[in-house]
Enzyme design. Structure first.
Site, PDB file in Angstrom:
ATOM      1  N   ASP A 118       0.788  -1.288   0.019  1.00 23.43           N
ATOM      2  CA  ASP A 118       0.023  -0.032   0.064  1.00 23.43           C
ATOM      3  C   ASP A 118       0.870   1.127  -0.088  1.00 23.43           C
ATOM      4  O   ASP A 118       0.514   2.376  -0.715  1.00 23.43           O
ATOM      5  CB  ASP A 118      -0.991  -0.100   1.284  1.00 23.43           C
TER       6      ASP A 118
ATOM      7  N   HIS B 232       0.740   6.178  -2.666  1.00 24.56           N
ATOM      8  CA  HIS B 232      -0.242   4.948  -2.602  1.00 24.56           C
ATOM      9  C   HIS B 232      -0.732   4.725  -3.865  1.00 24.56           C
ATOM     10  O   HIS B 232      -1.384   5.766  -4.392  1.00 24.56           O
ATOM     11  CB  HIS B 232      -1.231   5.569  -1.581  1.00 24.56           C
TER      12      HIS B 232
ATOM     13  N   GLU C  34      -2.656   8.783  -1.280  1.00 26.77           N
ATOM     14  CA  GLU C  34      -3.379   7.845  -0.658  1.00 26.77           C
ATOM     15  C   GLU C  34      -4.926   8.688  -0.589  1.00 26.77           C
ATOM     16  O   GLU C  34      -6.011   8.082  -0.797  1.00 26.77           O
ATOM     17  CB  GLU C  34      -3.139   7.415   0.804  1.00 26.77           C
TER      18      GLU C  34
ATOM     19  N   ASP D  51      -5.960  -2.607  -2.901  1.00 22.10           N
ATOM     20  CA  ASP D  51      -5.001  -1.764  -3.495  1.00 22.10           C
ATOM     21  C   ASP D  51      -4.504  -2.485  -5.030  1.00 22.10           C
ATOM     22  O   ASP D  51      -4.442  -1.705  -5.985  1.00 22.10           O
ATOM     23  CB  ASP D  51      -3.768  -1.210  -2.716  1.00 22.10           C
TER      24      ASP D  51
ATOM     25  N   ARG E 269       5.105   4.614   6.007  1.00 21.20           N
ATOM     26  CA  ARG E 269       4.717   4.364   7.679  1.00 21.20           C
ATOM     27  C   ARG E 269       4.782   3.070   8.105  1.00 21.20           C
ATOM     28  O   ARG E 269       5.206   2.073   7.628  1.00 21.20           O
ATOM     29  CB  ARG E 269       3.112   4.967   7.804  1.00 21.20           C
ATOM     30  N   ASP E 270       4.063   2.785   9.071  1.00 22.09           N
ATOM     31  CA  ASP E 270       4.243   1.428  10.067  1.00 22.09           C
ATOM     32  C   ASP E 270       3.047   0.597   9.309  1.00 22.09           C
ATOM     33  O   ASP E 270       2.240   0.227   9.816  1.00 22.09           O
ATOM     34  CB  ASP E 270       3.965   1.510  11.188  1.00 22.09           C
ATOM     35  N   GLU E 271       3.208   0.309   7.977  1.00 22.87           N
ATOM     36  CA  GLU E 271       2.245  -0.602   7.216  1.00 22.87           C
ATOM     37  C   GLU E 271       3.089  -1.315   6.112  1.00 22.87           C
ATOM     38  O   GLU E 271       3.754  -2.668   6.512  1.00 22.87           O
ATOM     39  CB  GLU E 271       1.133   0.322   6.595  1.00 22.87           C
TER      40      GLU E 271
HETATM   41  C1  BGC Z   1      -4.126   0.762   3.785  1.00 18.31           C
HETATM   42  C2  BGC Z   1      -4.760   0.897   2.445  1.00 18.31           C
HETATM   43  C3  BGC Z   1      -5.783  -0.505   2.435  1.00 18.31           C
HETATM   44  C4  BGC Z   1      -6.680  -0.030   3.732  1.00 18.31           C
HETATM   45  C5  BGC Z   1      -7.745  -1.169   4.154  1.00 18.31           C
HETATM   46  C6  BGC Z   1      -4.923   1.085   4.942  1.00 18.31           C
HETATM   47  O1  BGC Z   1      -4.304   1.274   6.048  1.00 18.31           O
HETATM   48  O2  BGC Z   1      -2.873   1.765   3.708  1.00 18.31           O
HETATM   49  O3  BGC Z   1      -4.155   1.102   1.494  1.00 18.31           O
HETATM   50  O4  BGC Z   1      -6.301  -1.015   1.413  1.00 18.31           O
HETATM   51  O5  BGC Z   1      -6.121  -0.059   5.126  1.00 18.31           O
HETATM   52  O6  BGC Z   1      -8.803  -0.333   3.629  1.00 18.31           O
END
Ligand code: BGC
Length: 878
Positions: free
Chosen positions: A471, A761, A740, A484, A475-477
């Site tokens: 995504d 994003h 995003e 996506d 960040r912390d992801e």
């Molecule tokens: C992500 C998105 C993902 C979503 C779920 C987010 O935190 O960054 O891209 O699809 O969560 O809805």
């Protein structure tokens, strides 16, 4: 008289095996071989081919194919031709070449040779164990080393390696591989990947060899997901590797990881994706990567574990993550004494290489951000808990080069502090990382704005295709969010050759699928749950897109049972064929603007969509019974959808753009209702002063639906908007990647909601597909580019547009230019393909081909006004 025909100028080029160029670890029993036909001639077609495979270049050159000779095969096939020689063994090296015959039956010169090497096909081929440091639970990176002596002259050396965590390996001090973040991310409890590096050139003629390895935490042990969670797969980093040395006399020696290796903790004190890397250069034992180093004080490596029997260890099937570009900053400024910000002018994913001078023990720090505050200090609020800071304790050399090994950041700006001497622009290098998928597509037009939107999407793809489609990179992801990926996959295919990249990710989807059949919201699965509409649907949308664009029938076959399981899951979690948030979770039309598309509408529409794709897949695979069943099921879902959500005036529950878009795109409405729905859609866009209100789900659909309902004019208007919300709005506010949120940053309010506000994003970058298939008009056919469609639709303020896409058959080009009322249209159709051309004219009477009336050139025009052009370059005008 002899019937020897003259040689053709055609040639087989761009040879690939299982999508890859000269791969070193193929595991398919009969590897698939592909090539392009290149020919300067119009109408070039392959009528036959012959593949030769041999054990050595010499045997191949002698043209007798000591391994396999396909013989002349009358076929136009140039994709996925299966090797059908004797069974191949582990590490066997195969050289191959192709000869083709053209449309006149003339044969070509042989292609340049290509090669592939088989992987380690059996468990018994792995001789070693996972090794690490005895204090494996600590955060520092272990160093591992092994010395041995070469016995004879070396013919070839292959290094097979995998790790719990990440590895970086050197041989006699030189990097053994150019890939980074190896061995990549899988659900390590279900599947592991190894890489194979050809290190022949790194071995000395004779004497001692030192293999040196350093391990990082990576996805295995480091932080991923939220709440400071670590160790998703285990607490110990470890290396499993072996160097396979093949001597000139044919004998083989294998040097595996085992208890004879030595270990110590090294200079990397901490490494992680979210938080960055800390290095104390003073802890680097000098010369440890070289033979002869005194490692008496090092411990014997801990034998962490044997290769788990129940977990498949497979070769990595795609292009790895590499350094794909290096950037020099475009500006720098001080924000405090000793604290300087460098601006790369471009948001990207990767890291920074720093050349520094200073005293031993000085601590240099780098912090990363996508934006700067109004006072030009670094903006990091949107990184959430990701610390994104690299630190370096200087060794004290006259000049030191520092580039972290086991982390990456998403950033445009780096703040450097603690340097005894402020680095100049030249001493700060932006190192761009990403899966090294070949760039195959380019789009360009007369609008600066549209070009920038395109450019931003490409950069966002590069920043987020890091082993898995993620995504965001900052960040912390940084997770493999399925929603996506499914909205962006066709845009991604326009830009890069992502066949192998997504082939790998399909395995991640399979590994993550729940026993009930739900595809998850992220893959690899690290969040729990799953099965959301438009997210889990990636499991049907992606393999279908890959089949349509790359003709990968085998992948479709592999995914098919999983697609069926997904549809079964959807059905089971529906009531009266309606799905709803009461029954399963749904993200909705994520981040839409002042429009709330009801979740049951989204869920039920996607249920119909997934079922219909599965029907198409069944048809493509010749499964007639299934196709009928899924056809009937999608009809039933459509009926239920209409009954529950569609009114007599064609309005759909929620009355949002996305509701209409789904119904139209997925073919859920009768002809009459579709016309009405289209009118409602257009009215809503107009009501919003020509703006979209769509989130992740609707944005991927809006442009093509507007085209299909005959309102390409409106689509151009949305594309060229610069007011909120629009793609252009982010560009007007300085975006260099896709945001995003439509309102990620505003001049008035600054940054948007820090809780979730990535500036990289790709979901809204889905619009790239429309640039290629509508503005430029390049469309794949029903299955791949063997027969494709060119249908340019000039519009908006654009006076010219051009796109190229290197399909698996070769380069497709479509470029139009308006001059007053006249249009010139240039196309390139690769050899061995043909294109059906639709021109934006009422009649073909005024159309010229190469300066002469098209209709006078014996070209077959169909009732719908289209005509077929065989391979070649053509200039059309009207
Ligand atoms: C992500 C998105 C993902 C979503 C779920 C987010 O935190 O960054 O891209 O699809 O969560 O809805």
């Amino acid at each position: 008289m002899t019937d020897v025909k003259p040689k053709t100028q055609a040639r087989a080029t761009a040879l690939r095996c299982e999508w890859l160029v000269n791969p070193t670890a193929i595991e398919a029993e009969s590897p698939r071989l592909s090539w392009e036909m290149s020919s300067p001639e119009r109408g070039a077609r392959q009528t036959a081919y012959r593949v030769l495979a041999a054990d050595s270049p010499e045997a191949l050159a002698a043209a007798d194919g000591d391994l396999w000779d396909s013989g002349r095969v009358e076929s136009d096939r140039s994709l996925h031709v299966r090797y059908a020689g004797p069974k191949l063994e582990s590490c066997q090296r195969v050289f191959w070449k192709v000869k083709i015959w053209d449309q006149l039956g003339c044969d070509a010169e042989w292609s340049e040779p290509a090669e592939f090497t088989m992987g380690l096909l059996n468990r018994e081929d792995w001789k070693g164990v996972y090794i690490g440091n005895h204090l494996g639970m600590c955060n520092a990176s272990p160093l591992l080393r092994k010395e041995f002596a070469l016995k004879k002259r070396v013919r070839r050396a292959l290094l097979h390696a995998t790790a719990q965590g990440l590895y970086h390996i050197t041989i006699n001090g030189a990097p053994a591989h150019d890939d980074v973040l190896a061995p990549g991310w899988t659900d390590y409890n279900k599947r592991r990947h190894y890489r194979c590096h050809d290190v022949t050139s790194l071995l000395p003629k004779r004497g001692k060899v030192c293999i040196g390895a350093e391990l990082g935490e990576g996805w295995f042990k480091g932080r991923i997901t939220w709440g400071h969670r670590k160790e998703s797969y285990g607490g110990r980093t470890a290396l499993l590797a072996q160097l396979r040395v093949e001597y000139a006399d044919g004998s083989v020696e294998v040097v595996p990881t085992d208890g004879s290796w030595k270990s110590i903790f090294g200079p990397i004190r901490r490494s992680g994706f979210y938080d960055g890397e800390s290095v104390d250069a003073q802890l680097e034992p000098e010369g440890w990567r070289l033979p002869g180093f005194n490692d008496k004080r090092w411990e014997s490596a801990a034998q962490v574990r044997t290769l788990p029997k129940n977990i498949p260890l497979a070769s990595y099937p795609a292009e790895p993550v590499r350094i794909t570009e290096e950037l020099e900053p475009v500006a720098m400024w001080d924000v405090a004494p000793g604290k300087t910000i460098y601006d790369f002018g471009q948001n990207f994913a990767g890291r920074v290489r720093l050349h520094v001078r200073g005293k031993a023990g000085a601590v240099v720090q780098m912090r990363f951000g996508e934006m700067v505050n109004a006072d030009k200090t670094l903006y990091v609020d949107n990184l959430r808990s990701a610390v994104s800071t690299d630190t370096y304790v200087m060794h004290g050399d006259a000049r030191e080069v520092w580039e972290p090994k086991f982390t990456f950041h998403g950033f445009r700006y780096v703040e450097v502090s603690g340097c005894p001497v402020r680095p100049s622009l030249k001493n700060v290098t932006g190192v761009v990382l990403g899966s090294d998928t070949a760039r195959v597509g380019h789009f360009e037009c007369s609008s600066k704005l549209v070009n920038q939107i395109y450019r931003n999407a490409v950069w966002t793809q590069r920043a987020n295709f890091i082993d898995v489609p993620t995504d965001c990179p900052q960040r912390d992801e940084r997770l493999g969010w399925t929603g996506d990926a499914q909205v962006f996959i066709r845009a991604a295919i326009c830009n890069m050759d992502v066949a192998a990249f997504f082939t790998k990710w399909m395995d991640d989807l399979i590994d993550a699928q729940t026993p009930e059949g739900a595809f998850t919201n992220v893959a690899p699965q690290v969040l729990g749950g799953g099965g959301d509409a438009a997210w889990g649907d990636a499991g049907v949308v992606c393999p279908w897109a890959l089949y349509q664009c790359y003709e990968d029938r085998e992948l479709l076959e592999k995914m098919y049972p999983h697609m069926k399981a997904w549809v079964a899951y959807l059905k089971k979690t529906s009531r009266g064929l309606l799905r709803s948030p009461e029954l399963t979770h749904c993200f909705g039309d994520w981040l839409s603007i002042k429009a709330n598309t009801p979740k049951d509408v989204i869920q039920t529409a996607h249920f119909a969509y997934a079922t219909d794709i599965t029907r198409k897949a069944a048809e493509a695979l010749g499964k007639k019974g299934d196709a009928k069943r899924y056809g009937a099921l999608s009809d039933d879902i459509r009926r239920a959808f209409n009954k529950a959500f569609v009114k007599g005036d064609g309005s759909i529950k929620g009355e949002t753009q996305t509701a209409y878009l789904m119904a139209l795109k997925f073919g859920l409405l009768s002809e009459k209702r579709a016309e009405q729905a289209a009118r409602h859609l257009v009215a809503d866009i107009k009501k919003r002063k020509h703006h979209l209100s769509t989130g992740f789900v609707g944005t991927a659909l809006i442009m093509s639906v507007l085209r299909d309902i005959g309102r390409v004019d409106l689509a151009y208007r949305l594309l060229e908007n610069t007011t909120f919300p629009s793609w252009g709005y982010s560009v007007a506010n300085g975006a260099t990647t896709i945001w995003e949120r439509w309102n990620g940053w505003t001049k008035e309010g600054g940054p948007g909601d820090v809780n979730m506000n990535s500036y990289s994003h790709y979901a809204y970058g889905a619009v790239v597909e429309w640039m290629f298939d509508t503005i430029a008009g390049i469309n794949h056919g029903a299955c791949g580019f063997r027969r494709f469609v060119l249908r340019p639709m000039p519009g908006g303020s654009l006076s010219h547009a051009s796109a190229t896409h290197r399909s698996p058959y070769g380069l497709v080009r479509s470029a139009w230019r308006r001059k007053g009322k006249r249009v010139r249209y240039d196309v390139t159709i690769p050899a061995n393909t043909a294109a059906t051309v639709f021109l934006p004219v009422k009649t073909l009477k005024g159309v010229k081909l190469d300066g002469r009336p098209l209709v006078s050139q014996g070209i077959d025009v169909r009732d719908n006004g289209s005509f077929v052009l065989p391979a070649g370059e053509y200039a059309l005008s009207w």
